[in-house]
Write a protein that holds these residues in place. Structure first.
Motif, mmCIF file in Angstrom:
data_model
loop_
_atom_site.group_PDB
_atom_site.id
_atom_site.type_symbol
_atom_site.label_atom_id
_atom_site.label_comp_id
_atom_site.label_asym_id
_atom_site.label_seq_id
_atom_site.Cartn_x
_atom_site.Cartn_y
_atom_site.Cartn_z
ATOM 1 N N MET A 7 0.848 -1.195 0.000
ATOM 2 C CA MET A 7 0.000 0.000 0.000
ATOM 3 C C MET A 7 0.880 1.241 0.000
ATOM 4 O O MET A 7 1.891 1.276 0.677
ATOM 5 C CB MET A 7 -0.868 -0.021 1.255
ATOM 6 N N THR A 8 0.463 2.250 -0.753
ATOM 7 C CA THR A 8 1.250 3.479 -0.786
ATOM 8 C C THR A 8 1.133 4.221 0.542
ATOM 9 O O THR A 8 0.036 4.397 1.062
ATOM 10 C CB THR A 8 0.814 4.397 -1.948
ATOM 11 N N HIS A 9 2.275 4.637 1.093
ATOM 12 C CA HIS A 9 2.267 5.421 2.319
ATOM 13 C C HIS A 9 2.399 6.902 1.992
ATOM 14 O O HIS A 9 2.694 7.702 2.857
ATOM 15 C CB HIS A 9 3.383 4.963 3.256
ATOM 16 N N THR A 10 2.206 7.255 0.711
ATOM 17 C CA THR A 10 2.307 8.653 0.316
ATOM 18 C C THR A 10 0.927 9.247 0.070
ATOM 19 O O THR A 10 0.807 10.337 -0.456
ATOM 20 C CB THR A 10 3.167 8.778 -0.955
ATOM 21 N N ALA A 11 -0.129 8.524 0.446
ATOM 22 C CA ALA A 11 -1.491 9.034 0.275
ATOM 23 C C ALA A 11 -1.633 10.337 1.058
ATOM 24 O O ALA A 11 -1.174 10.439 2.192
ATOM 25 C CB ALA A 11 -2.496 8.002 0.763
ATOM 26 N N LYS A 12 -2.256 11.327 0.436
ATOM 27 C CA LYS A 12 -2.446 12.628 1.083
ATOM 28 C C LYS A 12 -3.932 12.908 1.339
ATOM 29 O O LYS A 12 -4.277 13.675 2.218
ATOM 30 C CB LYS A 12 -1.877 13.745 0.206
ATOM 31 N N ARG A 13 -4.788 12.286 0.529
ATOM 32 C CA ARG A 13 -6.228 12.513 0.663
ATOM 33 C C ARG A 13 -6.900 11.198 1.045
ATOM 34 O O ARG A 13 -6.401 10.134 0.710
ATOM 35 C CB ARG A 13 -6.802 13.048 -0.654
ATOM 36 N N PHE A 14 -8.031 11.306 1.729
ATOM 37 C CA PHE A 14 -8.746 10.084 2.118
ATOM 38 C C PHE A 14 -9.142 9.265 0.885
ATOM 39 O O PHE A 14 -9.144 8.037 0.924
ATOM 40 C CB PHE A 14 -9.988 10.440 2.939
ATOM 41 N N SER A 15 -9.422 9.951 -0.210
ATOM 42 C CA SER A 15 -9.842 9.247 -1.429
ATOM 43 C C SER A 15 -8.700 8.439 -2.046
ATOM 44 O O SER A 15 -8.938 7.589 -2.910
ATOM 45 C CB SER A 15 -10.402 10.235 -2.448
ATOM 46 N N ASP A 16 -7.449 8.674 -1.597
ATOM 47 C CA ASP A 16 -6.308 7.874 -2.080
ATOM 48 C C ASP A 16 -6.236 6.512 -1.382
ATOM 49 O O ASP A 16 -5.478 5.636 -1.803
ATOM 50 C CB ASP A 16 -4.969 8.594 -1.807
ATOM 51 N N LEU A 17 -6.990 6.358 -0.294
ATOM 52 C CA LEU A 17 -6.901 5.132 0.503
ATOM 53 C C LEU A 17 -7.876 4.076 -0.013
ATOM 54 O O LEU A 17 -8.934 4.411 -0.559
ATOM 55 C CB LEU A 17 -7.242 5.442 1.968
ATOM 56 N N PRO A 18 -7.555 2.792 0.172
ATOM 57 C CA PRO A 18 -8.450 1.714 -0.282
ATOM 58 C C PRO A 18 -9.607 1.516 0.691
ATOM 59 O O PRO A 18 -9.714 0.493 1.358
ATOM 60 C CB PRO A 18 -7.526 0.493 -0.334
ATOM 61 N N LEU A 19 -10.480 2.528 0.775
ATOM 62 C CA LEU A 19 -11.609 2.484 1.709
ATOM 63 C C LEU A 19 -12.906 2.263 0.950
ATOM 64 O O LEU A 19 -13.007 2.546 -0.245
ATOM 65 C CB LEU A 19 -11.709 3.802 2.488
ATOM 66 N N ASN A 20 -13.916 1.797 1.689
ATOM 67 C CA ASN A 20 -15.260 1.642 1.148
ATOM 68 C C ASN A 20 -15.737 2.990 0.573
ATOM 69 O O ASN A 20 -15.613 4.019 1.234
ATOM 70 C CB ASN A 20 -16.135 1.202 2.336
ATOM 71 N N PRO A 21 -16.276 3.005 -0.664
ATOM 72 C CA PRO A 21 -16.710 4.273 -1.271
ATOM 73 C C PRO A 21 -17.724 5.033 -0.414
ATOM 74 O O PRO A 21 -17.703 6.271 -0.377
ATOM 75 C CB PRO A 21 -17.333 3.846 -2.607
ATOM 76 N N ALA A 22 -18.599 4.322 0.305
ATOM 77 C CA ALA A 22 -19.576 4.997 1.159
ATOM 78 C C ALA A 22 -18.872 5.746 2.297
ATOM 79 O O ALA A 22 -19.286 6.849 2.674
ATOM 80 C CB ALA A 22 -20.571 3.989 1.730
ATOM 81 N N LEU A 23 -17.807 5.153 2.829
ATOM 82 C CA LEU A 23 -17.047 5.805 3.899
ATOM 83 C C LEU A 23 -16.352 7.047 3.352
ATOM 84 O O LEU A 23 -16.364 8.111 3.985
ATOM 85 C CB LEU A 23 -16.038 4.813 4.501
ATOM 86 N N ILE A 24 -15.773 6.929 2.154
ATOM 87 C CA ILE A 24 -15.097 8.084 1.556
ATOM 88 C C ILE A 24 -16.093 9.207 1.287
ATOM 89 O O ILE A 24 -15.826 10.376 1.576
ATOM 90 C CB ILE A 24 -14.331 7.675 0.277
ATOM 91 N N SER A 25 -17.288 8.872 0.764
ATOM 92 C CA SER A 25 -18.252 9.937 0.472
ATOM 93 C C SER A 25 -18.764 10.570 1.771
ATOM 94 O O SER A 25 -19.012 11.775 1.816
ATOM 95 C CB SER A 25 -19.384 9.444 -0.422
ATOM 96 N N ASN A 26 -18.887 9.783 2.845
ATOM 97 C CA ASN A 26 -19.261 10.365 4.133
ATOM 98 C C ASN A 26 -18.167 11.298 4.646
ATOM 99 O O ASN A 26 -18.459 12.380 5.157
ATOM 100 C CB ASN A 26 -19.544 9.273 5.167
ATOM 101 N N LEU A 27 -16.896 10.903 4.489
ATOM 102 C CA LEU A 27 -15.793 11.775 4.900
ATOM 103 C C LEU A 27 -15.847 13.094 4.125
ATOM 104 O O LEU A 27 -15.650 14.168 4.696
ATOM 105 C CB LEU A 27 -14.445 11.076 4.669
ATOM 106 N N GLU A 28 -16.173 12.999 2.824
ATOM 107 C CA GLU A 28 -16.278 14.223 2.011
ATOM 108 C C GLU A 28 -17.418 15.100 2.527
ATOM 109 O O GLU A 28 -17.279 16.330 2.596
ATOM 110 C CB GLU A 28 -16.464 13.865 0.537
ATOM 111 N N SER A 29 -18.534 14.471 2.931
ATOM 112 C CA SER A 29 -19.673 15.253 3.442
ATOM 113 C C SER A 29 -19.328 15.929 4.769
ATOM 114 O O SER A 29 -19.918 16.949 5.124
ATOM 115 C CB SER A 29 -20.911 14.366 3.600
ATOM 116 N N LEU A 30 -18.359 15.361 5.507
ATOM 117 C CA LEU A 30 -17.899 15.963 6.763
ATOM 118 C C LEU A 30 -16.770 16.967 6.512
ATOM 119 O O LEU A 30 -16.180 17.489 7.464
ATOM 120 C CB LEU A 30 -17.394 14.869 7.720
ATOM 121 N N ALA A 31 -16.466 17.198 5.211
ATOM 122 C CA ALA A 31 -15.367 18.091 4.795
ATOM 123 C C ALA A 31 -13.999 17.546 5.212
ATOM 124 O O ALA A 31 -13.071 18.297 5.465
ATOM 125 C CB ALA A 31 -15.577 19.511 5.318
ATOM 126 N N TYR A 32 -13.909 16.190 5.299
ATOM 127 C CA TYR A 32 -12.618 15.544 5.542
ATOM 128 C C TYR A 32 -12.065 15.153 4.171
ATOM 129 O O TYR A 32 -12.484 14.148 3.592
ATOM 130 C CB TYR A 32 -12.789 14.283 6.399
#
Length: 209
Positions: A1-26
């Protein structure tokens, strides 16, 4: 896994979790999130030196939620905090992070509140338990909580818990958890005496500052 990820969307996370993070302005990760979340996603044990306000709660919250199975009604994650105030803050943040995952039950177990409602809540099952050491030990002693199913154990503000005299309580709580768990230790400081004391809890941990 890349340890250079800077944004949550760069991580291998569930898309629903990523969209919730975006809604929280994360969107962009804080330093502690960028260095610790990839380690958690690799299921490694972690020692993270992080101050309050550094984004550590979201870091371990995302680590917990990334492997939570909502259809399995058992305590899959345990977060131990030194004070009731911090436990309440952590529970509220976890609820915000879990909004996009249906039916996740988060339970707070602290002293200063009656035992009976907590025991009743535990009988209905909780995926994530957040609590203070003394009250958690009470529940362990009464067999009202089963921590053998815990996959992720978080010791939050571990240095404060040790300073407040909770070390023996933590030993008892750790002993009640599954030996196959992932252990995440978050602490503002990590002096040598604490390193020695916690070495038995941690398996080949990655250290991040």
């Amino acid at each position: 896994m890349t340890h250079t990820a800077k944004r949550f969307s760069d991580l291998p996370l569930n898309p629903a979790l990523i969209s919730n993070l975006e809604s929280l302005a994360y969107l962009a990760m804080t330093e502690i999130q960028a260095s610790s979340i990839p380690v958690m996603l690799e299921h490694r044990d972690l020692i993270a030196q992080a101050k309050t306000g550094s984004g550590k709660t979201a870091a371990f919250g995302i680590g917990i939620l990334s492997k939570l199975n909502p259809s399995y009604f058992a305590t899959q994650a345990l977060v131990v905090c030194p004070t009731r105030e911090l436990a309440d803050q952590v529970s509220n943040e976890l609820r915000r992070l879990a909004r996009a995952t249906p039916n996740v039950k988060i339970l707070t177990l602290c002293g200063g509140t009656p035992m009976r409602p907590q025991i009743a809540s535990l009988e209905h099952g909780a995926h994530i338990v957040v609590g203070t050491p003394g009250r958690l030990l009470d529940h362990i002693g009464r067999s009202s909580i089963n921590l053998a199913t815990v996959q992720t154990l978080v010791l939050d503000e571990a240095d404060r818990m040790v300073d407040m005299g909770f070390f023996e309580d933590i030993v008892g709580i750790v002993a009640a958890c599954s030996p196959r768990r992932q252990t995440l230790l978050f602490s503002a400081t990590y002096p040598n005496d604490m390193r020695h004391a916690t070495s038995s809890f941690l398996r080949d941990p990655v250290e991040v500052k």
